[in-house]
Design a protein around this motif. Structure first.
Motif: not given
Length: 237
Positions: A7-8, A48-49, A53-54, A63-64
């Motif tokens: 969830n970061l 950075f999100d 995520a990657r 997330g998308g």
């Protein structure tokens, strides 16, 4: 630990949304410097999100969706409000006294086309290493950049003091969002120079423009970005 890992990236996306909301509030109140800071924060968090995520392999459909919803505020609603503020001094009526529609609301055409652009992007699997049309963060920098430079330095008065120019600018930026023009994305497919040459030209040129023109260079960087993308259409794939 798995909860944080999963969830970061989403937390960063929500930070982007929060920053965009704060930016809109300060834009409406005339605090353009705080709005500029909020846009910068949203840009950083938006970058950075996806990076996090990657890196953590925590990409998800949730997330998308969150990313597009956050961008809709930070890079869709906010530039619409910015254009509304630019059109505000030009009177009340857009179509005459019989239809009480203020001309300033035409600025929200940018918001509508930003929404359309984000929806198209979500459904287009081809836009991995390039964008099709001007991405919403770049469009926000372009629009707010002109506004902010005018407020800070008085530059670009020829644009902001002319109702027709602003309406044409609104229509053009809206079209660019959904245009078929391929735009450079700062995603590296390989380490070979030939694959990354357009990105390097964009990066180096953009830095020089900002160093030379400073605040005035902010919207000029986006114009340079569009021109460089047009030059390298065949290399973008």
């Amino acid at each position: 630990m798995n909860f944080i890992k999963n969830n970061l990236a989403n937390a960063l996306t929500l930070g982007n949304l929060f920053s965009g909301c704060v930016g809109v509030v300060h834009l409406l109140s005339g605090d353009y410097q705080t709005t500029a800071i909020c846009i910068i924060m949203s840009l950083i968090l938006d970058f950075f999100d996806g990076f996090v995520a990657r890196a953590l392999r925590s990409s998800s459909n949730l997330g998308g969706q969150l990313d597009s919803l956050a961008d809709m505020v930070s890079f869709g609603f906010l530039p619409g409000v910015a254009m509304m503020k630019m059109l505000e001094p030009f009177g009340k009526q857009l179509f005459g006294s019989e239809l009480p529609l203020e001309i300033k609301y035409f600025g929200f055409v940018i918001t509508l086309f930003s929404c359309l652009r984000l929806a198209i992007f979500n459904l287009d699997d081809d836009q991995k290493y390039y964008f099709k049309g001007l991405n919403t963060p770049s469009n926000t920098i372009l629009i707010f950049g002109f506004f902010y430079a005018f407020k800070e330095t008085g530059t670009f008065g020829f644009l902001l003091d002319n109702k027709i120019y602003l309406l044409v600018f609104t229509a053009l930026s809206s079209w660019l969002l959904i245009s078929p023009i391929k735009m450079i994305a700062m995603k590296f497919k390989s380490k070979q120079l030939k694959d990354n040459y357009p990105k390097l030209v964009l990066l180096i040129g953009g830095i020089f423009i900002l160093l030379i023109f400073k605040t005035v260079g902010i919207p000029l960087v986006i114009i340079y970005y569009i021109l460089i993308s047009l030059m390298f259409q065949k290399q973008l794939k």
